[in-house]
Scaffold this motif. Structure first.
Motif, PDB file in Angstrom:
ATOM      1  N   GLY A 165       6.930   9.830 -11.469  1.00 17.54           N
ATOM      2  CA  GLY A 165       6.140  10.774 -11.232  1.00 17.54           C
ATOM      3  C   GLY A 165       4.815  10.493 -10.976  1.00 17.54           C
ATOM      4  O   GLY A 165       3.932  10.894 -10.913  1.00 17.54           O
ATOM      5  N   LEU A 166       4.555   9.157  -9.999  1.00 20.52           N
ATOM      6  CA  LEU A 166       3.227   8.820  -9.971  1.00 20.52           C
ATOM      7  C   LEU A 166       2.836   8.770  -8.507  1.00 20.52           C
ATOM      8  O   LEU A 166       1.797   9.447  -8.128  1.00 20.52           O
ATOM      9  CB  LEU A 166       3.247   7.257 -10.240  1.00 20.52           C
ATOM     10  CG  LEU A 166       2.158   6.484  -9.696  1.00 20.52           C
ATOM     11  CD1 LEU A 166       0.678   7.017 -10.474  1.00 20.52           C
ATOM     12  CD2 LEU A 166       2.103   4.908  -9.818  1.00 20.52           C
ATOM     13  N   LEU A 167       3.781   8.546  -7.478  1.00 26.08           N
ATOM     14  CA  LEU A 167       3.101   8.128  -6.127  1.00 26.08           C
ATOM     15  C   LEU A 167       2.502   9.171  -5.348  1.00 26.08           C
ATOM     16  O   LEU A 167       1.432   9.007  -4.625  1.00 26.08           O
ATOM     17  CB  LEU A 167       4.419   7.526  -5.273  1.00 26.08           C
ATOM     18  CG  LEU A 167       4.980   6.303  -5.905  1.00 26.08           C
ATOM     19  CD1 LEU A 167       6.168   5.759  -5.111  1.00 26.08           C
ATOM     20  CD2 LEU A 167       3.901   5.060  -5.983  1.00 26.08           C
ATOM     21  N   ILE A 168       2.980  10.502  -5.513  1.00 25.07           N
ATOM     22  CA  ILE A 168       2.368  11.497  -4.696  1.00 25.07           C
ATOM     23  C   ILE A 168       0.849  11.677  -5.382  1.00 25.07           C
ATOM     24  O   ILE A 168       0.103  12.308  -4.590  1.00 25.07           O
ATOM     25  CB  ILE A 168       3.050  13.010  -5.187  1.00 25.07           C
ATOM     26  CG1 ILE A 168       2.735  13.837  -3.902  1.00 25.07           C
ATOM     27  CG2 ILE A 168       3.026  13.463  -6.444  1.00 25.07           C
ATOM     28  CD1 ILE A 168       3.214  13.718  -2.668  1.00 25.07           C
ATOM     29  N   TYR A 169       0.462  11.276  -6.479  1.00 27.39           N
ATOM     30  CA  TYR A 169      -1.026  11.184  -6.932  1.00 27.39           C
ATOM     31  C   TYR A 169      -1.607  10.150  -6.417  1.00 27.39           C
ATOM     32  O   TYR A 169      -2.883  10.058  -6.943  1.00 27.39           O
ATOM     33  CB  TYR A 169      -1.018  11.325  -8.276  1.00 27.39           C
ATOM     34  CG  TYR A 169      -0.216  12.336  -9.036  1.00 27.39           C
ATOM     35  CD1 TYR A 169      -0.630  13.693  -8.917  1.00 27.39           C
ATOM     36  CD2 TYR A 169       1.076  12.495  -9.381  1.00 27.39           C
ATOM     37  CE1 TYR A 169      -0.023  15.093  -9.123  1.00 27.39           C
ATOM     38  CE2 TYR A 169       1.823  13.464 -10.118  1.00 27.39           C
ATOM     39  CZ  TYR A 169       1.314  14.615  -9.916  1.00 27.39           C
ATOM     40  OH  TYR A 169       1.998  15.980 -10.333  1.00 27.39           O
ATOM     41  N   LEU A 170      -1.204   9.249  -5.681  1.00 23.17           N
ATOM     42  CA  LEU A 170      -1.927   8.095  -5.227  1.00 23.17           C
ATOM     43  C   LEU A 170      -2.266   8.402  -3.730  1.00 23.17           C
ATOM     44  O   LEU A 170      -1.356   9.042  -2.981  1.00 23.17           O
ATOM     45  CB  LEU A 170      -1.171   6.808  -5.180  1.00 23.17           C
ATOM     46  CG  LEU A 170      -1.112   6.414  -6.683  1.00 23.17           C
ATOM     47  CD1 LEU A 170      -0.142   4.993  -6.723  1.00 23.17           C
ATOM     48  CD2 LEU A 170      -2.378   6.035  -7.351  1.00 23.17           C
ATOM     49  N   PRO A 171      -3.390   8.107  -3.151  1.00 19.88           N
ATOM     50  CA  PRO A 171      -3.492   7.815  -1.630  1.00 19.88           C
ATOM     51  C   PRO A 171      -2.431   7.481  -0.959  1.00 19.88           C
ATOM     52  O   PRO A 171      -2.010   6.070  -1.515  1.00 19.88           O
ATOM     53  CB  PRO A 171      -5.114   7.447  -1.336  1.00 19.88           C
ATOM     54  CG  PRO A 171      -5.653   7.689  -3.021  1.00 19.88           C
ATOM     55  CD  PRO A 171      -4.603   7.670  -3.739  1.00 19.88           C
ATOM     56  N   PRO A 172      -2.107   7.528   0.281  1.00 21.40           N
ATOM     57  CA  PRO A 172      -0.963   6.789   0.806  1.00 21.40           C
ATOM     58  C   PRO A 172      -1.412   5.224   0.970  1.00 21.40           C
ATOM     59  O   PRO A 172      -0.203   4.341   0.880  1.00 21.40           O
ATOM     60  CB  PRO A 172      -0.987   7.386   2.146  1.00 21.40           C
ATOM     61  CG  PRO A 172      -1.393   8.944   1.962  1.00 21.40           C
ATOM     62  CD  PRO A 172      -2.393   8.825   1.055  1.00 21.40           C
ATOM     63  N   GLU A 173      -2.353   4.884   1.240  1.00 23.09           N
ATOM     64  CA  GLU A 173      -2.925   3.448   1.225  1.00 23.09           C
ATOM     65  C   GLU A 173      -2.676   2.725  -0.123  1.00 23.09           C
ATOM     66  O   GLU A 173      -2.438   1.643  -0.399  1.00 23.09           O
ATOM     67  CB  GLU A 173      -4.250   3.219   1.979  1.00 23.09           C
ATOM     68  CG  GLU A 173      -5.308   3.723   1.414  1.00 23.09           C
ATOM     69  CD  GLU A 173      -5.644   5.044   2.008  1.00 23.09           C
ATOM     70  OE1 GLU A 173      -4.833   5.975   2.084  1.00 23.09           O
ATOM     71  OE2 GLU A 173      -6.662   5.881   1.431  1.00 23.09           O
ATOM     72  N   ALA A 174      -3.177   3.624  -1.145  1.00 26.96           N
ATOM     73  CA  ALA A 174      -2.954   3.149  -2.608  1.00 26.96           C
ATOM     74  C   ALA A 174      -1.514   2.900  -2.748  1.00 26.96           C
ATOM     75  O   ALA A 174      -1.250   1.850  -3.643  1.00 26.96           O
ATOM     76  CB  ALA A 174      -3.664   4.068  -3.659  1.00 26.96           C
ATOM     77  N   GLN A 175      -0.750   3.711  -2.412  1.00 26.43           N
ATOM     78  CA  GLN A 175       0.719   3.674  -2.666  1.00 26.43           C
ATOM     79  C   GLN A 175       1.387   2.364  -2.066  1.00 26.43           C
ATOM     80  O   GLN A 175       1.987   1.475  -2.712  1.00 26.43           O
ATOM     81  CB  GLN A 175       1.470   4.674  -2.084  1.00 26.43           C
ATOM     82  CG  GLN A 175       3.039   4.615  -2.148  1.00 26.43           C
ATOM     83  CD  GLN A 175       3.788   5.644  -1.455  1.00 26.43           C
ATOM     84  OE1 GLN A 175       3.633   6.864  -1.978  1.00 26.43           O
ATOM     85  NE2 GLN A 175       4.778   5.452  -0.423  1.00 26.43           N
ATOM     86  N   ASP A 176       0.866   1.881  -0.696  1.00 28.15           N
ATOM     87  CA  ASP A 176       1.186   0.784  -0.085  1.00 28.15           C
ATOM     88  C   ASP A 176       0.573  -0.446  -0.701  1.00 28.15           C
ATOM     89  O   ASP A 176       1.506  -1.500  -1.168  1.00 28.15           O
ATOM     90  CB  ASP A 176       0.835   0.670   1.441  1.00 28.15           C
ATOM     91  CG  ASP A 176       1.439   1.729   2.183  1.00 28.15           C
ATOM     92  OD1 ASP A 176       2.425   2.376   1.994  1.00 28.15           O
ATOM     93  OD2 ASP A 176       0.781   1.993   3.253  1.00 28.15           O
ATOM     94  N   ARG A 177      -0.511  -0.367  -1.243  1.00 29.12           N
ATOM     95  CA  ARG A 177      -1.200  -1.528  -2.194  1.00 29.12           C
ATOM     96  C   ARG A 177      -0.426  -1.731  -3.382  1.00 29.12           C
ATOM     97  O   ARG A 177      -0.199  -2.804  -3.781  1.00 29.12           O
ATOM     98  CB  ARG A 177      -2.567  -1.090  -2.512  1.00 29.12           C
ATOM     99  CG  ARG A 177      -3.392  -1.525  -1.432  1.00 29.12           C
ATOM    100  CD  ARG A 177      -4.850  -1.930  -1.946  1.00 29.12           C
ATOM    101  NE  ARG A 177      -5.387  -0.741  -2.803  1.00 29.12           N
ATOM    102  CZ  ARG A 177      -5.846   0.249  -2.558  1.00 29.12           C
ATOM    103  NH1 ARG A 177      -6.261   0.639  -1.168  1.00 29.12           N
ATOM    104  NH2 ARG A 177      -6.390   1.322  -3.420  1.00 29.12           N
TER     105      ARG A 177
END
Ligand SMILES: C[S@@+](CC[C@H](N)C(=O)[O-])C[C@H]1O[C@@H](n2cnc3c(N)ncnc32)[C@H](O)[C@@H]1O
Length: 307
Positions: A185-197
């Protein structure tokens, strides 16, 4: 479509913003843990939700916020949905422990009580990372209840858009031994580039045989506006001031499976349809649930050995 209310460096506790989503998931776990037909066993969720003290979340935990005439929001469907999810991530840890992996990281731990309720092997270390106020709250409430972790728990208050790998290392994380990671339940709450990082950091910190588990969304899949509208109506009906879609970061993002696959991970996907079948549950008879049944679900990645 809701305008995102998120911004760089925003923070929260368990009653506000993204923090309330953690309490809401815990409320579902509390509900699914109740009664003779309980589908999961999270003995601490109820007390944690009550300690947060938000009225509509307490009503959710008590089963008073289910909508019996809605094919997805009725009590049975809500508890089955959280049971599928909880059992999936529980199994990730159980299987990793069986295979000798002793280092676990829960990214965005929220009110996850696995470090207190699961049976961990001797010597297991469980790292939990989340926003500082979230980490402090859970640690305090569990201590006040007299509950001790069943593994060595190292809780780290940090923003997952920042340099969390440094904080992890400072707390004794060992990048030379295999790790089991979850991001539930985390990734959708991160900006796309922060997900990649974040995925890059997980990759850099993962010795061969490490595992990483999260939700699966097929490439190009986005949440339909009808879902956003439906959620808004539900919030209004239960008296919640949380606009969930406004907490998401919109915009195109890389599909996790593709991204990790290109970086040396072997990917295994269990679709929603397969997850429900594995638990002996029927898929909800609902247009959206059907739409997501093959294009969403759960993903496990395994870090290949160097050739
Ligand atoms: C939907 S909750 C899920 C919590 C938990 N994994 C569970 O399934 O019960 C989302 C969690 O992500 C955490 N989170 C989201 N973005 C974060 C960030 N940038 N830094 C730290 N934690 C974050 C929130 O604090 C919250 O605990």
């Amino acid at each position: 479509m809701s305008e995102s209310i998120r911004y760089d460096g925003d923070t929260w506790d368990l009653a506000s913003s993204v923090g309330a989503t953690a309490t809401s998931v815990a409320a579902s776990r509390a509900l699914a843990s109740q009664g003779p037909d309980a589908l999961i066993h999270d003995p601490y969720a109820d007390a944690l939700v009550k300690a947060v003290g938000v009225d509509y979340l307490i009503r959710m935990a008590n089963g008073e916020a289910s909508i019996e005439d809605d094919p997805m929001l009725n009590r049975r469907r809500m508890t089955e949905q959280i049971a599928v999810r909880t059992r999936f991530f529980d199994d990730v840890f159980t299987n990793a422990a069986r295979d000798g992996i002793n280092q676990a990281v829960i990214l965005a731990s929220g009110l996850d009580t696995r470090a207190y309720r699961m049976s961990w092997p001797a010597g297991a270390v469980v790292f939990e990372l989340d926003q500082p106020q979230v980490i402090e709250f859970k640690s305090r409430v569990m201590a006040d209840q007299g509950v001790s972790p069943t593994a060595e728990r190292r809780a780290i208050g940090v923003d997952l858009r920042d340099d969390w790998p440094a904080a992890l290392r400072e707390n004794g994380f060992d990048a030379n031994q295999p790790t089991v990671w979850i991001a539930e339940g985390l990734l959708i709450y991160l900006p796309p580039e922060a997900q990649d990082r974040l995925l890059d950091s997980v990759t850099a910190l993962s010795a061969p045989d490490s595992r990483f588990a999260t939700e699966y969304m097929a490439a190009g899949m986005t949440l339909p506006d009808s879902w956003r509208e439906r959620f808004k109506n539900y919030s209004a009906r239960i008296g919640s001031d949380i606009d969930l879609p406004a907490l998401f970061y919109d915009g195109e993002r890389n599909a996790v499976g593709d991204y990790l696959g290109e970086r040396g991970w072997r990917i295994n996907v269990q679709t929603t349809r397969e997850s429900y079948a594995a638990n002996g549950f029927e898929l909800p008879d609902d247009e959206m649930a059907v739409e997501f049944s093959d294009s969403a679900g759960y993903l496990t990645a395994t870090r290949a050995r160097a050739q």
